[in-house]
Motif scaffolding. Sequence first.
Motif, short mmCIF file in Angstrom:
data_model
loop_
_atom_site.label_atom_id
_atom_site.label_comp_id
_atom_site.label_asym_id
_atom_site.label_seq_id
_atom_site.Cartn_x
_atom_site.Cartn_y
_atom_site.Cartn_z
N LEU A 99 0.70 -1.18 0.24
CA LEU A 99 -0.05 0.03 0.05
C LEU A 99 0.78 1.23 -0.06
O LEU A 99 1.97 1.21 0.77
CB LEU A 99 -0.86 -0.03 1.32
N VAL A 100 0.20 2.33 -0.77
CA VAL A 100 0.83 3.68 -0.71
C VAL A 100 -0.06 4.36 -0.43
O VAL A 100 -0.95 4.61 -1.14
CB VAL A 100 1.54 4.05 -1.98
N LEU A 101 -0.33 5.24 0.75
CA LEU A 101 -1.59 5.70 1.29
C LEU A 101 -1.29 7.15 1.54
O LEU A 101 -0.02 7.82 1.93
CB LEU A 101 -2.18 5.39 2.61
N CYS A 102 -1.94 8.16 1.38
CA CYS A 102 -1.85 9.57 1.57
C CYS A 102 -3.31 10.04 2.10
O CYS A 102 -4.23 9.71 1.75
CB CYS A 102 -1.42 10.28 0.42
N ASP A 103 -3.12 10.93 3.07
CA ASP A 103 -4.20 11.86 3.54
C ASP A 103 -3.56 13.02 3.84
O ASP A 103 -2.93 13.37 4.47
CB ASP A 103 -4.72 10.97 4.55
N ALA A 104 -4.37 14.20 3.65
CA ALA A 104 -4.22 15.63 4.22
C ALA A 104 -4.27 15.70 5.58
O ALA A 104 -3.42 16.49 6.11
CB ALA A 104 -5.19 16.71 3.62
N CYS A 105 -5.01 15.02 6.10
CA CYS A 105 -5.19 14.94 7.62
C CYS A 105 -5.00 16.44 8.18
O CYS A 105 -4.41 16.70 9.25
CB CYS A 105 -3.91 14.11 8.37
N ARG A 106 -6.06 17.14 7.46
CA ARG A 106 -5.98 18.49 8.28
C ARG A 106 -7.54 19.12 7.99
O ARG A 106 -8.43 18.45 6.93
CB ARG A 106 -5.14 19.61 7.64
N GLN A 107 -7.89 20.02 9.09
CA GLN A 107 -9.36 20.45 8.72
C GLN A 107 -9.34 21.60 7.63
O GLN A 107 -8.54 22.47 7.59
CB GLN A 107 -10.00 20.73 10.06
N TYR A 108 -10.45 21.65 6.68
CA TYR A 108 -10.50 22.56 5.90
C TYR A 108 -11.57 23.58 6.47
O TYR A 108 -12.65 23.08 7.03
CB TYR A 108 -11.05 22.06 4.49
N ASP A 109 -11.27 25.00 6.54
CA ASP A 109 -12.35 25.94 7.06
C ASP A 109 -13.74 25.93 6.42
O ASP A 109 -14.66 25.81 7.20
CB ASP A 109 -11.85 27.19 7.05
N SER A 110 -13.77 25.39 5.31
CA SER A 110 -14.95 25.45 4.56
C SER A 110 -15.77 24.29 4.83
O SER A 110 -17.00 24.11 4.21
CB SER A 110 -14.78 25.68 3.01
N VAL A 111 -15.30 23.17 5.34
CA VAL A 111 -15.96 21.88 5.59
C VAL A 111 -16.72 21.64 6.93
O VAL A 111 -15.88 21.69 8.12
CB VAL A 111 -15.07 20.71 5.18
#
Length: 284
Positions: free
Chosen positions: A40-52
């Motif tokens: 597996l090659v995984l990614c995630d921004a792991c951050r909150q967006y203000d608009s969400v």
Amino acid sequence: MASAVSTNPRFLNRVVLITGAARGMGRTHSLAFAHEGARLVLCDACRQYDSVPYPLAQPDELADLVHEIERLGRPVIAEQVDVTDLAAMQALADRALSELGPVDIVVANAGLYSFAPSWELSEAQWDETIAVCLKGVWITCKVCIPQMLPGRSGKIICIASTAAQKGMANLAHYVAAKHGVLGLVKTLAIELAPYNINVNAVSPTSIDTTMCRNQALYDVFAGGPGPLATHEHMLELMNQLNLFSDRDLLPPEAVSAAVLWLASDEARHITGSVLPVDAGYLTR
Ligand SMILES: NC(=O)c1ccc[n+]([C@@H]2O[C@H](COP(=O)([O-])OP(=O)(O)OC[C@H]3O[C@@H](n4cnc5c(N)ncnc54)[C@H](O)[C@@H]3O)[C@@H](O)[C@H]2O)c1
């Protein structure tokens, strides 16, 4: 889900890159591929967006997923990378190539949204949703495809939505982005067919992840905050749209099963298609 790698794994040692992996469907896709022998090659921004208006993943969720995959004995690379960052995604793909070999299967899954009538959407809401849900899918494909071309094989699965095939109030940015994903999938399918690379989309209906299980969405279904802004009321309205359901949101594993099938040899004759996992919603 079984706690060990399958005895007859469909994806033994295949390199699978999955975006938005830390929670929700990205997590179940990752574990399903790990159980079937993938690397597996995984990614995630792991951050909150203000608009969400609902929580996105945190770094510890990505770390937990990595531990779970390692306990299965499968190799895994995971990084906190934003799919809209071309240089960072390129670096992740380069690292995958040098540590695990060329990417065989891509699952462009990362996504987010927010809610407002079209004319009330802020520029930030529009830009962030279009960037993650459409540009992010293109970037994910762009950095992986060059690794697939020399071997003349590969599978790309882009996560669209029933919103890719219908208008939906309060979601103009998301609907536009997901319609765009289908355009990208059809074009990539034509461009990559000479290289035996299959490109398909999966269109889930409402799935049991935070994206659907949050107060902001209940408020939208109820026409605003108030006593009807509940999960139960939202389900009641949704169940009038789905042809059958368990009276609840569909499990993310149902979408993972479709993704793995499209990534398997059994689906080798399918390209440029959209597979709904929608309990019949799109037939109405
Ligand atoms: N949940 C549903 O009902 C539903 C229905 C149809 C389609 N989808 C689509 O399925 C996909 C997965 O959604 P989910 O329900 O698992 O949602 P989720 O919110 O549970 O997970 C989405 C993941 O994507 C990550 N992410 C967000 N922006 C990112 C970025 N810029 N770069 C990298 N990672 C990012 C989040 O941190 C999160 O971990 C999305 O593309 C979504 O649009 C969901």
